[in-house]
Design an enzyme around this catalytic site. Sequence first.
Site, PDB file in Angstrom:
ATOM      1  N   LYS A   1      20.788  41.547  44.359  1.00 32.19           N
ATOM      2  CA  LYS A   1      21.580  41.108  45.620  1.00 32.19           C
ATOM      3  C   LYS A   1      21.954  39.659  45.265  1.00 32.19           C
ATOM      4  O   LYS A   1      21.036  38.705  44.918  1.00 32.19           O
ATOM      5  CB  LYS A   1      20.634  41.373  46.706  1.00 32.19           C
ATOM      6  CG  LYS A   1      21.135  40.895  47.984  1.00 32.19           C
ATOM      7  CD  LYS A   1      20.432  41.416  49.352  1.00 32.19           C
ATOM      8  CE  LYS A   1      21.137  41.216  50.743  1.00 32.19           C
ATOM      9  NZ  LYS A   1      20.206  41.502  51.717  1.00 32.19           N
TER      10      LYS A   1
ATOM     11  N   SER B   1      22.190  44.312  55.445  1.00 36.83           N
ATOM     12  CA  SER B   1      23.233  43.451  54.381  1.00 36.83           C
ATOM     13  C   SER B   1      22.996  43.822  52.893  1.00 36.83           C
ATOM     14  O   SER B   1      24.127  43.680  52.461  1.00 36.83           O
ATOM     15  CB  SER B   1      22.654  42.031  54.785  1.00 36.83           C
ATOM     16  OG  SER B   1      21.424  41.892  54.176  1.00 36.83           O
TER      17      SER B   1
ATOM     18  N   SER C   1      17.542  45.080  56.123  1.00 38.08           N
ATOM     19  CA  SER C   1      18.635  45.125  55.155  1.00 38.08           C
ATOM     20  C   SER C   1      18.335  45.807  53.602  1.00 38.08           C
ATOM     21  O   SER C   1      19.029  45.948  52.905  1.00 38.08           O
ATOM     22  CB  SER C   1      19.136  43.704  54.875  1.00 38.08           C
ATOM     23  OG  SER C   1      19.652  43.247  55.974  1.00 38.08           O
TER      24      SER C   1
HETATM   25  N1  GLN Z   1      21.202  43.636  60.370  1.00 38.02           N
HETATM   26  C1  GLN Z   1      19.925  42.800  60.456  1.00 38.02           C
HETATM   27  C2  GLN Z   1      20.766  41.484  60.915  1.00 38.02           C
HETATM   28  O1  GLN Z   1      21.910  41.568  61.028  1.00 38.02           O
HETATM   29  C3  GLN Z   1      18.938  42.726  59.201  1.00 38.02           C
HETATM   30  C4  GLN Z   1      19.685  41.825  58.280  1.00 38.02           C
HETATM   31  C5  GLN Z   1      18.627  41.625  57.234  1.00 38.02           C
HETATM   32  O2  GLN Z   1      17.359  42.459  57.104  1.00 38.02           O
HETATM   33  N2  GLN Z   1      18.903  40.795  56.373  1.00 38.02           N
HETATM   34  O3  GLN Z   1      20.301  40.494  61.013  1.00 38.02           O
END
Ligand code: GLN
Length: 509
Positions: free
Chosen positions: A86, A161, A185
């Site tokens: 990532k 994400s 994410s």
């Molecule tokens: N979807 C969540 C957010 O937008 C989690 C993001 C994540 O785990 N990096 O914050």
Amino acid sequence: MTSTASGGSLTTLTAAEIAARLQAGEVSSVEVTQAHLDRIAAVDPAVHAFLHVDADGALAAAQRVDEDRAAGRVSSPLAGVPLALKDVLTTTDMPTTCGSKMLEGWVPPYDATVTRRLREAGVVILGKTNMDEFAMGSSTENSAYGPTRNPWDLERIPGGSGGGSSAALAAFEAPLAIGTDTGGSIRQPGAVTGTVGVKPTYGGVSRYGLVAFSSSLDQPGPCARTVLDAALLHEVIAGHDPMDSTSIAQPVPPVVAAAREGAEGDLRGVRVGVVREFSGEGYQPGVQRAFEAAVQQLSELGAEVVEVSCPHFTYALPAYYLIAPSECSSNLARFDAMRYGLRVGDDGTRSAEEVMSLTREAGFGPEVKRRIMLGTYALSAGYYDAYYGQAQKVRTLVTRDFTAAFEQVDVLVSPTTPTTAFRIGERVDDPMAMYLADLCTIPANLAGNAAMSVPCGLSDEDGLPVGLQIMAPAMADDRLYRVGAAYEVARNAAQGGPLIDRVPQLEAA
Ligand code: GLN
């Protein structure tokens, strides 16, 4: 060298299978790596899982592993196996953009601890995967470089994400990937792409070199197509790191042994709690039915299944959307046009403050700006107690719910997400709908617990993958792998093979 034909079969192997073939000398790492690079060249124009592919670097790393193996110097089980990283973890030989224009082309001066451990274990890094900007989002649509598409249906989102990492697995572009999980994410993209994703215990995997979003929640972890592969990767990246002050100085839970034990045995003696609050209104009926079938299978495996109430889990989402933006507003202050990446309007006539403002205006996308503003507001004098302070109290209550639950059961289960993958564009104008994708995953982040998403079949409404979430106490990550692996074997047997075998074949672009 390799042909595309042999490449086709090498890319459908699991990481454990690739490792076994490498050890037996049946295939070289260069061949395996080339096969995955060919696959990326063929399908990534359609999927867009990668922001950066380092073919030369990957082949050179593979060559070194092959030479080391010939000289008898290879000891790590995943040496020579390719992986997708990532783009939020630093790499000295590739850019690290975090999906943001702010860091376009930035090549960090140091490797993240996760990156370093992967390299030391001989894991071959193919490239960097797409993500929502600074890991804020649930669909990868917030990437400044365009969305990733879900290999199950290219018109749908792969989650976020870390949509790039999970899509790369589902498109057979890599057998392993690394994600980071602040609110879901790793698990939510795993669920909607029919792959496995694990958020280790907070402090289990070093955050050194992970570009910070919300430091008290961020946690890197393994993504794979099988539970055993995730466990093998977990053991490579986990363990104490003096460079991360919140890293836990304890032995890594025995996750590989647990995955093997689970795959071979049943679940007699394991107490499983079904979270009562994560069902009902807002849950897609097809997701609910797939989840109920999974619970039934756990009980057929011999687990003792009970319903458990965690009353404060309902408030986890709103608390997260105060805590995470608050920490984000502080962490992202470092992007000041002076130290990293982008600098706009520095023509000798403007003050540093003006350049900073122009750069942040141009460099951050709308969701990142929304979070910075929300967080700045929540932390401001006069509002701090009402918002940030309240959210921290809720966080404590969520943690207490877990503590009470784990007095009754060994693991908790729920659907990973309330719905299957939604259509690209469907939720971009509705932040609340987007945030709801993480309804079930956030409690484990707030409490710092370990949690996994494992494929649990296809929704009977839309034929898209559903994830089963398993949650365990902190530093009991091995429980996830035992239950996850036992369930995976039973599910594969009941539903005619691994779910991922049913992903539509992507035509070469
Ligand atoms: N979807 C969540 C957010 O937008 C989690 C993001 C994540 O785990 N990096 O914050």
